[in-house]
Write a protein that holds these residues in place. Structure first.
Motif, PDB file in Angstrom:
ATOM      1  N   ARG A 176       0.834  -1.211   0.000  1.00 54.44           N
ATOM      2  CA  ARG A 176       0.000   0.000   0.000  1.00 54.44           C
ATOM      3  C   ARG A 176       0.868   1.261   0.000  1.00 54.44           C
ATOM      4  NH1 ARG A 176      -4.954  -0.238  -1.788  1.00 54.44           N
ATOM      5  NH2 ARG A 176      -5.582  -2.330  -1.244  1.00 54.44           N
TER       6      ARG A 176
ATOM      7  N   ASP B 156      -4.824   7.139  -9.275  1.00 53.61           N
ATOM      8  CA  ASP B 156      -4.930   5.878  -8.541  1.00 53.61           C
ATOM      9  C   ASP B 156      -5.139   4.737  -9.547  1.00 53.61           C
ATOM     10  OD1 ASP B 156      -5.237   4.110  -6.447  1.00 53.61           O
ATOM     11  OD2 ASP B 156      -7.307   4.658  -6.015  1.00 53.61           O
TER      12      ASP B 156
ATOM     13  N   HIS C 182       2.420   1.756  -3.526  1.00 50.29           N
ATOM     14  CA  HIS C 182       1.292   2.147  -4.384  1.00 50.29           C
ATOM     15  C   HIS C 182       0.967   3.628  -4.152  1.00 50.29           C
ATOM     16  CE1 HIS C 182      -2.762   2.559  -5.977  1.00 50.29           C
ATOM     17  NE2 HIS C 182      -3.176   2.891  -4.764  1.00 50.29           N
TER      18      HIS C 182
ATOM     19  N   HIS D  72      -4.921   8.915   0.436  1.00 46.78           N
ATOM     20  CA  HIS D  72      -6.097   8.292  -0.173  1.00 46.78           C
ATOM     21  C   HIS D  72      -6.338   6.850   0.272  1.00 46.78           C
ATOM     22  CE1 HIS D  72      -3.678   6.012  -3.082  1.00 46.78           C
ATOM     23  NE2 HIS D  72      -4.782   5.410  -3.453  1.00 46.78           N
ATOM     24  N   ASP D  73      -5.333   6.132   0.713  1.00 47.99           N
ATOM     25  CA  ASP D  73      -5.537   4.731   1.109  1.00 47.99           C
ATOM     26  C   ASP D  73      -5.314   4.488   2.608  1.00 47.99           C
ATOM     27  OD1 ASP D  73      -6.465   3.611  -1.182  1.00 47.99           O
ATOM     28  OD2 ASP D  73      -4.592   2.652  -1.789  1.00 47.99           O
TER      29      ASP D  73
HETATM   30 MG    MG Z   1      -5.318   3.410  -4.108  1.00 42.01          MG
END
Ligand code: MG
Length: 365
Positions: free
Chosen positions: A75, A186, A78, A107-108
């Motif tokens: 994550r 994304d 990413h 965002h994550d």
């Molecule tokens: Mg994402």
């Protein structure tokens, strides 16, 4: 020395009239004096990077669980790729790069351990209690409630524009192009790195990708240029062309939309920003082919599914255990915010890394 006032002035000089200026921010829920050195969004970015949830992204699954190898995206990596792509697009369109970067880095933050299977497992559990779990809402919850570092307020007290960017499905939010771009960045990031990771793992084969026309077209372009290099180098050369194609298509399409819809101010963006932030129609259909290919061949691959079943077992087991013995949850976590017992357990599990969750499961169950 550059001070906040200088950055704000620079933004006014350089950015487009429809960019979100940090000096025009609607502020924060809890009033704080502005920083002398950093713009509002630069300060928010720093708060996100220093948060606990951000550091934990390192040990949270993107598609491949952490122990499968050092090569694959987590994550965290990413998120860094999304931030890099977002910044590039924002900069080229004279939008606020700091705002785009900040939203991308956050965002994550609400992602569970074990990727989408973790999310699905928590959602299924919460449904039984008349509630839901959704990772975007959870990202917002992390930065507004769960992070605990400031005695004066819960969460990180970020600017409203950053919060709006994180809560991407909220109909009431104010739209900025910076936030819309992160959403699309994304998609650019995950499609490309999942192709890369999928091929590296052997779960995807070069041959299979022949059924994806865009991939095949680029493959035919790349192969004669480098006839003797290994397949993995072709892969990189195709993927860098794919990213370039996606990014430039998006830039051109947004620019075209801005002109066609006569977008001049940030208010215009709020009204029409959603419809003008997309890839061109021909590329949208290519992207949908790629998404279908990845879903069928990678996300639903038996080996990925096996890991998912394991994840569901761990999440279900932990939830059950904490429901019966809520005092196993650390006191500091249990302190703050008003929430039902189930929501608190859900928050606690959602914050775990893959390895922490597995370890807890081994020890408690
Ligand atoms: Mg994402």
């Amino acid at each position: 020395m550059l001070l906040r006032k200088d950055y704000e002035m620079r933004e006014r000089d350089v950015l487009a009239p429809y960019a979100m200026l940090s000096g025009e921010s609607r502020g924060r829920e809890y009033k704080e004096p502005a920083c002398r050195f950093r713009s509002a969004f630069q300060r928010d970015r720093d708060r996100i990077i220093h948060s606990e949830a951000f550091r934990r992204l390192e040990y949270k699954t993107q598609v491949f669980v952490n122990h499968e190898g050092d090569y694959y995206r987590t994550r965290l990596t990413h998120t860094l790729e999304v931030a890099q792509i977002s910044r590039g697009i924002a900069r080229s369109l004279r939008l606020n790069e700091d705002l785009a970067e900040t939203i991308a880095l956050a965002h994550d933050l609400g992602h569970t351990p074990f990727g989408h299977s973790g999310e699905e497992a928590l959602d299924n559990i919460m449904k039984k209690f008349g509630d839901r779990f959704e990772h975007n809402e959870q990202s917002l919850r992390v930065v507004t409630k769960l992070e605990y570092r400031y005695p004066e307020f819960p969460g990180l007290n970020l600017s409203f524009e950053v919060l709006d960017g994180i809560s991407k499905h909220d109909e009431k939010r104010r739209v900025t192009l910076e936030a819309e771009i992160v959403n699309l960045a994304d998609e650019i990031a995950y499609i490309n790195h999942d192709l890369d990771d999928g091929l590296k793992s052997g779960l995807l084969k070069f041959k299979q990708l022949r059924e994806v026309p865009l991939w095949q077209k680029l493959f035919k372009e790349v192969r004669p240029l480098y006839p003797t290099v290994p397949e993995s180098i072709w892969k990189y050369q195709i993927i860098r062309r794919l990213i370039y194609l996606f990014v430039t298509d998006l830039q051109a399409n947004i620019k075209h939309g801005i002109e066609k819809k006569k977008i001049r101010t940030i208010e215009d963006v709020n009204e029409k920003g959603r419809e003008l932030s997309s890839f061109s129609l021909p590329l949208q259909s290519e992207i949908s082919n790629l998404n279908t290919f990845l879903t069928e061949n990678l996300y639903h691959h038996p080996r990925v599914r096996k890991e998912m079943d394991k994840a569901t077992k761990i999440i279900d087991g932990l939830f059950d255990k904490y429901l019966k013995k809520p005092n196993l949850i650390p006191a500091l976590f249990n302190r703050q915010i008003k929430a039902t017992k189930e929501r608190r357990i859900c928050d606690y599990i959602a914050g775990m890394t893959d390895r922490y969750a597995s370890d807890k499961y081994e020890r408690l169950i």
